[in-house]
Scaffold this motif. Sequence first.
Motif, PDB file in Angstrom:
ATOM      1  N   PRO A  13     -28.920 -56.986  19.216  1.00  0.00           N
ATOM      2  CA  PRO A  13     -28.328 -56.843  20.552  1.00  0.00           C
ATOM      3  C   PRO A  13     -27.530 -58.077  20.970  1.00  0.00           C
ATOM      4  CG  PRO A  13     -30.624 -56.141  20.545  1.00  0.00           C
ATOM      5  CD  PRO A  13     -30.384 -56.828  19.238  1.00  0.00           C
ATOM      6  N   ILE A  14     -26.548 -57.867  21.801  1.00  0.00           N
ATOM      7  CA  ILE A  14     -25.653 -58.924  22.245  1.00  0.00           C
ATOM      8  C   ILE A  14     -26.421 -60.084  22.879  1.00  0.00           C
ATOM      9  CG2 ILE A  14     -25.277 -57.777  24.474  1.00  0.00           C
ATOM     10  CD1 ILE A  14     -22.439 -58.911  24.465  1.00  0.00           C
ATOM     11  N   GLY A  15     -26.040 -61.286  22.509  1.00  0.00           N
ATOM     12  CA  GLY A  15     -26.553 -62.490  23.142  1.00  0.00           C
ATOM     13  C   GLY A  15     -27.932 -62.931  22.716  1.00  0.00           C
ATOM     14  N   LEU A  16     -28.597 -62.205  21.810  1.00  0.00           N
ATOM     15  CA  LEU A  16     -29.947 -62.584  21.404  1.00  0.00           C
ATOM     16  C   LEU A  16     -29.915 -63.385  20.103  1.00  0.00           C
ATOM     17  CD1 LEU A  16     -32.083 -59.396  22.165  1.00  0.00           C
ATOM     18  CD2 LEU A  16     -31.532 -61.349  23.647  1.00  0.00           C
ATOM     19  N   ILE A  17     -30.812 -64.356  20.006  1.00  0.00           N
ATOM     20  CA  ILE A  17     -30.910 -65.183  18.806  1.00  0.00           C
ATOM     21  C   ILE A  17     -31.345 -64.320  17.620  1.00  0.00           C
ATOM     22  CG2 ILE A  17     -32.167 -67.091  17.719  1.00  0.00           C
ATOM     23  CD1 ILE A  17     -32.416 -68.375  20.470  1.00  0.00           C
ATOM     24  N   HIS A  18     -30.626 -64.445  16.501  1.00  0.00           N
ATOM     25  CA  HIS A  18     -30.975 -63.672  15.318  1.00  0.00           C
ATOM     26  C   HIS A  18     -30.632 -64.448  14.058  1.00  0.00           C
ATOM     27  CE1 HIS A  18     -26.803 -62.618  16.243  1.00  0.00           C
ATOM     28  NE2 HIS A  18     -26.634 -62.285  14.961  1.00  0.00           N
ATOM     29  N   THR A  23     -36.244 -61.620  21.581  1.00  0.00           N
ATOM     30  CA  THR A  23     -35.858 -61.177  22.914  1.00  0.00           C
ATOM     31  C   THR A  23     -35.839 -62.348  23.886  1.00  0.00           C
ATOM     32  OG1 THR A  23     -38.121 -60.674  23.603  1.00  0.00           O
ATOM     33  CG2 THR A  23     -36.907 -58.929  22.468  1.00  0.00           C
ATOM     34  N   SER A  24     -35.312 -62.102  25.056  1.00  0.00           N
ATOM     35  CA  SER A  24     -35.195 -63.148  26.075  1.00  0.00           C
ATOM     36  C   SER A  24     -36.516 -63.380  26.795  1.00  0.00           C
ATOM     37  CB  SER A  24     -34.102 -62.762  27.080  1.00  0.00           C
ATOM     38  OG  SER A  24     -34.382 -61.503  27.653  1.00  0.00           O
ATOM     39  N   ASN A  25     -36.554 -64.426  27.625  1.00  0.00           N
ATOM     40  CA  ASN A  25     -37.732 -64.705  28.448  1.00  0.00           C
ATOM     41  C   ASN A  25     -38.052 -63.505  29.340  1.00  0.00           C
ATOM     42  OD1 ASN A  25     -38.372 -67.273  27.572  1.00  0.00           O
ATOM     43  ND2 ASN A  25     -36.998 -68.270  29.006  1.00  0.00           N
ATOM     44  N   ASN A  64     -13.257 -60.372  19.119  1.00  0.00           N
ATOM     45  CA  ASN A  64     -13.487 -61.785  18.813  1.00  0.00           C
ATOM     46  C   ASN A  64     -14.903 -62.116  19.282  1.00  0.00           C
ATOM     47  OD1 ASN A  64     -13.136 -64.454  18.078  1.00  0.00           O
ATOM     48  ND2 ASN A  64     -11.954 -64.988  19.891  1.00  0.00           N
ATOM     49  N   PHE A  65     -15.898 -61.803  18.438  1.00  0.00           N
ATOM     50  CA  PHE A  65     -17.301 -61.810  18.849  1.00  0.00           C
ATOM     51  C   PHE A  65     -17.852 -63.194  19.138  1.00  0.00           C
ATOM     52  CE2 PHE A  65     -16.733 -61.360  14.281  1.00  0.00           C
ATOM     53  CZ  PHE A  65     -17.386 -62.466  13.774  1.00  0.00           C
ATOM     54  N   GLY A  66     -17.331 -64.224  18.469  1.00  0.00           N
ATOM     55  CA  GLY A  66     -17.821 -65.585  18.673  1.00  0.00           C
ATOM     56  C   GLY A  66     -19.173 -65.815  18.026  1.00  0.00           C
ATOM     57  N   ILE A  67     -19.476 -67.081  17.744  1.00  0.00           N
ATOM     58  CA  ILE A  67     -20.785 -67.423  17.176  1.00  0.00           C
ATOM     59  C   ILE A  67     -21.223 -68.780  17.701  1.00  0.00           C
ATOM     60  CG2 ILE A  67     -19.695 -68.386  15.113  1.00  0.00           C
ATOM     61  CD1 ILE A  67     -22.240 -67.536  13.562  1.00  0.00           C
ATOM     62  N   ILE A  68     -22.498 -68.858  18.115  1.00  0.00           N
ATOM     63  CA  ILE A  68     -23.088 -70.116  18.569  1.00  0.00           C
ATOM     64  C   ILE A  68     -24.318 -70.378  17.719  1.00  0.00           C
ATOM     65  CG2 ILE A  68     -24.109 -71.394  20.494  1.00  0.00           C
ATOM     66  CD1 ILE A  68     -22.579 -69.563  22.393  1.00  0.00           C
ATOM     67  N   GLY A  75     -32.984 -67.599  -0.907  1.00  0.00           N
ATOM     68  CA  GLY A  75     -32.973 -68.420   0.305  1.00  0.00           C
ATOM     69  C   GLY A  75     -31.641 -68.625   0.985  1.00  0.00           C
ATOM     70  N   GLY A  76     -30.600 -67.936   0.559  1.00  0.00           N
ATOM     71  CA  GLY A  76     -29.352 -68.017   1.310  1.00  0.00           C
ATOM     72  C   GLY A  76     -29.587 -67.598   2.753  1.00  0.00           C
ATOM     73  N   LEU A  77     -29.232 -68.459   3.697  1.00  0.00           N
ATOM     74  CA  LEU A  77     -29.652 -68.257   5.095  1.00  0.00           C
ATOM     75  C   LEU A  77     -28.488 -68.348   6.066  1.00  0.00           C
ATOM     76  CD1 LEU A  77     -31.856 -68.171   7.398  1.00  0.00           C
ATOM     77  CD2 LEU A  77     -31.846 -70.678   7.266  1.00  0.00           C
ATOM     78  N   ILE A  78     -28.355 -67.333   6.922  1.00  0.00           N
ATOM     79  CA  ILE A  78     -27.558 -67.459   8.143  1.00  0.00           C
ATOM     80  C   ILE A  78     -28.547 -67.857   9.223  1.00  0.00           C
ATOM     81  CG2 ILE A  78     -26.051 -66.336   9.801  1.00  0.00           C
ATOM     82  CD1 ILE A  78     -25.121 -64.477   7.664  1.00  0.00           C
ATOM     83  N   PRO A  79     -28.509 -69.110   9.666  1.00  0.00           N
ATOM     84  CA  PRO A  79     -29.554 -69.631  10.547  1.00  0.00           C
ATOM     85  C   PRO A  79     -29.500 -68.998  11.939  1.00  0.00           C
ATOM     86  CG  PRO A  79     -27.787 -71.211  10.361  1.00  0.00           C
ATOM     87  CD  PRO A  79     -27.464 -70.107   9.385  1.00  0.00           C
ATOM     88  N   PRO A  80     -30.535 -69.202  12.741  1.00  0.00           N
ATOM     89  CA  PRO A  80     -30.561 -68.619  14.087  1.00  0.00           C
ATOM     90  C   PRO A  80     -29.287 -68.932  14.865  1.00  0.00           C
ATOM     91  CG  PRO A  80     -32.701 -69.532  13.550  1.00  0.00           C
ATOM     92  CD  PRO A  80     -31.785 -69.939  12.432  1.00  0.00           C
ATOM     93  N   HIS A  81     -28.706 -67.883  15.447  1.00  0.00           N
ATOM     94  CA  HIS A  81     -27.449 -68.007  16.172  1.00  0.00           C
ATOM     95  C   HIS A  81     -27.333 -66.841  17.143  1.00  0.00           C
ATOM     96  CE1 HIS A  81     -26.535 -65.244  12.863  1.00  0.00           C
ATOM     97  NE2 HIS A  81     -25.569 -64.756  13.621  1.00  0.00           N
ATOM     98  N   ILE A  82     -26.324 -66.896  17.987  1.00  0.00           N
ATOM     99  CA  ILE A  82     -26.034 -65.778  18.887  1.00  0.00           C
ATOM    100  C   ILE A  82     -24.548 -65.460  18.822  1.00  0.00           C
ATOM    101  CG2 ILE A  82     -27.912 -66.391  20.455  1.00  0.00           C
ATOM    102  CD1 ILE A  82     -25.794 -67.345  22.437  1.00  0.00           C
ATOM    103  N   HIS A  83     -24.212 -64.225  19.185  1.00  0.00           N
ATOM    104  CA  HIS A  83     -22.828 -63.820  19.399  1.00  0.00           C
ATOM    105  C   HIS A  83     -22.660 -63.567  20.894  1.00  0.00           C
ATOM    106  CE1 HIS A  83     -22.310 -63.584  15.135  1.00  0.00           C
ATOM    107  NE2 HIS A  83     -23.282 -62.692  15.010  1.00  0.00           N
TER     108      HIS A  83
END
Length: 240
Positions: free
Chosen positions: A170-175, A149-151, A195-199, A121-129
């Motif tokens: 893919p860039i900017g998608l929640i994963h 995918t997006s709307n 410097n990809f960033g993470i949200i 269960g080690g989890l990287i939770p939903p995020h975007i770069h």
Amino acid sequence: MAMKGVHFLVVFVFTLAFTFVSASDPSPLQDFCVALGDTKNDVLLLLHMIEVLFYAVFVNGELCKDPKLVVAEDFFFSGLNKPGNTSNPLGWMATIVNVMKIAGLNTLGVSMVRLDYAPNGGLIPPHIHPRASEILVVLEGTLYVGFVTSNPNNTLFTKVLNKGDVFVFPIGLIHFQLNVGNTPAIAIAAFDSQNFGIIPIANAIFGSDPPINPDVLTKAFQVDRNVVNYLQSKFQGNNI
């Protein structure tokens, strides 16, 4: 020189430097542009600004070191062989190799990270770069991964990955990535950004500073206000 005078010169030289040599080309215009590094000290900052005025350009937010001062260490990092500490509530850890770790990555448009996942269960939770696509290869263990995918479709693509398998986000998608095995998992991810960033989605929404008005979140998620209050109390100050 008095500190006030140093601050004035810093501002003056920075203004001149930005006026004459600022640039924002997405591709390298030279063999390399090694980032100058720490410029917190006032005197060092003044010297760096003078150097910028005569020798350097702004590229992707980092100042270029004089090529004559570049050394092999500017392109080197050691440590991806060391496991990350996954003893945290989510059970994961990242060892990041970006432009802050290797100054020579500046303007090259690449970076990477070692990812460690706790068993079961080690989890990287939903995020975007926000600035990069990601390609991930599993070195050890079994991961359940996916992205949305997006709307308007919000389609979910998922896959169970084993040792040697590769998946692209893919860039900017929640994963996300979840260790579904009973042993530790290890992966290496590469990004097309220095410097990809993470949200992290949950942290950004419920742990923002200052907090988002609960009325907004209550209506957006169609839940009771008490649920929003609980989640905000849970995530405030809690970064992944």
